[in-house]
Design a protein around this motif. Sequence first.
Motif, PDB file in Angstrom:
ATOM      1  N   UNK A  58       1.238  -1.292   0.208  1.00 15.30           N
ATOM      2  CA  UNK A  58       0.044   0.190   0.068  1.00 15.30           C
ATOM      3  C   UNK A  58       1.009   0.966  -0.124  1.00 15.30           C
ATOM      4  N   UNK A  59       1.748   1.504   1.130  1.00 10.08           N
ATOM      5  CA  UNK A  59       2.671   2.380   0.970  1.00 10.08           C
ATOM      6  C   UNK A  59       3.608   2.546  -0.638  1.00 10.08           C
ATOM      7  N   UNK A  60       4.153   1.701  -0.271  1.00  4.80           N
ATOM      8  CA  UNK A  60       5.134   1.674  -2.145  1.00  4.80           C
ATOM      9  C   UNK A  60       4.165   2.738  -3.041  1.00  4.80           C
ATOM     10  N   UNK A  61       2.934   1.872  -3.240  1.00  2.00           N
ATOM     11  CA  UNK A  61       2.434   1.977  -5.016  1.00  2.00           C
ATOM     12  C   UNK A  61       1.790   3.430  -4.806  1.00  2.00           C
ATOM     13  N   UNK A  62       0.843   4.013  -3.329  1.00  4.64           N
ATOM     14  CA  UNK A  62       0.030   4.784  -3.036  1.00  4.64           C
ATOM     15  C   UNK A  62       1.432   5.732  -3.820  1.00  4.64           C
TER      16      UNK A  62
END
Length: 495
Positions: A309-313
């Motif tokens: 979630x963190x990387x793609x956001x």
Amino acid sequence: MMVAARAMAATSLASFRKDSRLNPQEYAALSAREIAAGVNAGSLCPIEIAKAALSRLDEVDPQLNAFVYVANDVIQQARKVAEKIASGIPAGPLAGVPVAVKDLISTKDMPTTFGSPLYRDYRPSVDDIAVERLRAAGAVLIGKTNCSEFGYGGFGHNPLFPTTRHPLDPRLTPGGSSAGSAVAVATGICPLALGSDGGGSIRLPASFTGLVGIKASMGRVPLWPGCRDPELPGASSWESIEHIGPLARDTYDAALLLSVIAGPDARDRYSIPCADLDWCAAAEATAPSGLRVAFCADWAGVPVDPEVREVTRAAARSLCARISAEFHEPAAPVIPLEIFRSVVAADTDYLGLRRSAADGMHLSRAVSRMLRQIPTPEQYHLARFGRMQAVLAMTDLMQEFDLLLTPSVACLPFPVDLDSPGSIDGIAIADDAWTPALFPMNLTGQPAASVPAGQSSKGLPIGLQIVGRHLADALVISVAGLVRVNSVERVRVVS
């Protein structure tokens, strides 16, 4: 712009530069674009390219199992390309480029087993349309790559061949079902490979191995025989949702392959014209500014790994900033996984499989589970009307936004001997529930690409999915082209 073949004065094969020989590592860092341009210009020898590809395969594949068959005429194919160049004959936009072909895609001079004992000795009498076009474009077909049996399951398991392993950690899965094709490209055995995608099977392994994987709009790339041939029990499944497309280390290479294999063919009733689209120009085009972009991380109630979630956001925000796009985070459309399950059930050739499978025949867990099911009238109803609902839900979202961005996969690569991660962020999930943002695009036929978004804390690739409106392939490719992939990093192999 497609790579043009340069006419040359007739010479002997010895006219290729003597310094065109490459060691496997040098070859592995070359793009398809560079190879085709060099071969067409006479500065790279296709025979030496083919030898380097085979050396690279011998170097890395024994521990990874990407290939199930290596063509016995690789050097002869390359020699024909060299002879064309030496004679001043255009050799094609993929001149001398080594390409791998997934074992679900028909090849007339190589086995096509579909990963199943039912087709252990099968050799098709015809090439798939995409393979026909690769040959005509001057590509050198290295061989067939490993896949899930008949494409069932997001991994690389089948009863015929050892399971494909992740190049960065052989204890992990590279994802599937185009597992072997992804690993062939990620390790530098070849710069391009054909995969197939009925529910995410190009985009999933692209995400897990740090590649670009593109599923064009339904019908852009014709498909036959494969899932369209009723004479192939088991293989003739996935008919309404299957796509063929590229796995590559950068978007331009993927677009170059699409420029060769796309375009209508009368044998595929879904195929559509592509005159509106210059694939390679789209990969180099400046993405338009002022777009409205939606980022949706949560789909179908499936949890998302916090790192994913963190990387793609962060990647989605960065991408929007680069093209001055509006970044929004609306709720994802409600598209239950049961709709996709019902479509797969409706598309599965149950009778053909049951008639062909002898008692006691060893089939994969995924196919065995399918054969134990008896599709109900309710499932067939949901396959039709639930799909309509899914298309409407996506249409409503895409009327408001130009692009949709999602995590390609909800989790990180997991142990290779498992069918699924089992749980994500401590929450148990079903074996087929860890790619909830991929299958909706097969139901709708929208163009979708997975591109590298970044890495986990342990260095594992994480993919970002870019989705466009129906037939907006050019926009998807132009935005995907903003992501630059370090091909040298992609060829690392951990023993």
